[in-house]
Design a protein around this motif. Structure first.
Motif, mmCIF file in Angstrom:
data_model
loop_
_atom_site.group_PDB
_atom_site.id
_atom_site.type_symbol
_atom_site.label_atom_id
_atom_site.label_comp_id
_atom_site.label_asym_id
_atom_site.label_seq_id
_atom_site.Cartn_x
_atom_site.Cartn_y
_atom_site.Cartn_z
ATOM 1 N N LEU A 94 0.862 -1.183 0.095
ATOM 2 C CA LEU A 94 0.043 -0.132 -0.178
ATOM 3 C C LEU A 94 0.884 1.384 -0.115
ATOM 4 O O LEU A 94 0.795 2.073 -0.952
ATOM 5 N N ALA A 103 -8.889 -1.882 2.801
ATOM 6 C CA ALA A 103 -9.367 -0.686 1.963
ATOM 7 C C ALA A 103 -9.066 0.597 2.811
ATOM 8 O O ALA A 103 -8.586 1.758 2.421
ATOM 9 N N HIS A 104 -9.593 0.493 3.996
ATOM 10 C CA HIS A 104 -9.729 1.653 5.207
ATOM 11 C C HIS A 104 -8.228 1.669 5.420
ATOM 12 O O HIS A 104 -7.705 2.946 5.467
ATOM 13 N N GLU A 121 -0.427 11.896 1.949
ATOM 14 C CA GLU A 121 -0.962 13.488 1.649
ATOM 15 C C GLU A 121 -0.334 14.460 2.378
ATOM 16 O O GLU A 121 -0.003 15.704 2.265
ATOM 17 N N ARG A 173 -1.927 11.091 -5.521
ATOM 18 C CA ARG A 173 -1.910 9.649 -5.578
ATOM 19 C C ARG A 173 -2.876 9.221 -6.666
ATOM 20 O O ARG A 173 -3.883 9.573 -6.963
ATOM 21 N N GLY A 212 -5.434 1.311 3.603
ATOM 22 C CA GLY A 212 -5.046 1.945 2.379
ATOM 23 C C GLY A 212 -5.395 3.421 2.484
ATOM 24 O O GLY A 212 -4.325 4.279 2.086
ATOM 25 N N ASP A 213 -6.598 3.808 2.587
ATOM 26 C CA ASP A 213 -6.735 4.983 2.638
ATOM 27 C C ASP A 213 -6.417 5.922 3.716
ATOM 28 O O ASP A 213 -5.683 6.887 3.418
ATOM 29 N N ARG A 214 -6.227 5.295 5.054
ATOM 30 C CA ARG A 214 -5.337 5.934 5.997
ATOM 31 C C ARG A 214 -3.883 6.182 5.704
ATOM 32 O O ARG A 214 -3.316 7.259 5.925
ATOM 33 N N ALA A 231 -2.707 6.409 2.819
ATOM 34 C CA ALA A 231 -2.583 7.477 1.598
ATOM 35 C C ALA A 231 -3.032 8.799 2.208
ATOM 36 O O ALA A 231 -2.179 9.857 1.666
ATOM 37 N N ARG A 232 -3.732 8.836 3.200
ATOM 38 C CA ARG A 232 -4.177 10.248 3.748
ATOM 39 C C ARG A 232 -2.872 10.649 4.292
ATOM 40 O O ARG A 232 -2.413 12.043 4.507
#
Length: 122
Positions: free
Chosen positions: A14, A98-99, A109, A122, A101-103, A105-106
C-alpha cells in the motif's frame, strides 16, 4: 489460491504504491517516507505490547483523539510519536485493508511536498 499477504507485506504494498515513496528502517521498524518525511511505520509487538499496527499521521491532535475515542479497538496512541499520529490495528482476520490503504494514503498526503500534490497526488 494465492497465500494471503502478511501484514507487513500488505502495508509495504500500500505504501510503496504511492508516488516517490521509499522504505527505510527507522528505530528498528520498517518505515515509509515521501521526500524524506515519514508518513507510516509498521510495528509488531513493539516493546512487547502484543499489537500489530501501522502508525499514520492525522491532520492534527484533535483528529487523532477523535479517532481513538470513536474506535479504540482500531486506533491507539503511538508510543514516542507526536499527538497527531495514531496507531491503526492491522493483521486481524477482520482487517479492512481498503480502510488501511486510505489512512496510509491520507498520511502520505499530509507529508508529501506541494509539488506532488499539485501534480495530482496519488
Amino acid at each position: 489460491m494465492a497465500e494471503p499477504l502478511i501484514p507487513l507485506d500488505q502495508v509495504r504494498a500500500l505504501a510503496l504504491d504511492l508516488p516517490e515513496t521509499e522504505e527505510r528502517v527507522s528505530h528498528g521498524q520498517p518505515t515509509f517516507f515521501v521526500a524524506g518525511k515519514m508518513f507510516a511505520q509498521f510495528r509488531h509487538d513493539h516493546h512487547g505490547d502484543g499489537r500489530t499496527i501501522v502508525a499514520v499521521k492525522t491532520a492534527d491532535a484533535d483528529e487523532a483523539r477523535m479517532l481513538i475515542e470513536a474506535a479504540p479497538e482500531n486506533y491507539s496512541r503511538v508510543a514516542y510519536f507526536q499527538a497527531e499520529w495514531v496507531g491503526l490495528a492491522i493483521g486481524r482476520d477482520d482487517t479492512d485493508w481498503a480502510h488501511v490503504g486510505d489512512r496510509i494514503a491520507r498520511s502520505w498526503e499530509l507529508a508529501a511536498p506541494r509539488r506532488l500534490l499539485e501534480a495530482g497526488g496519488r
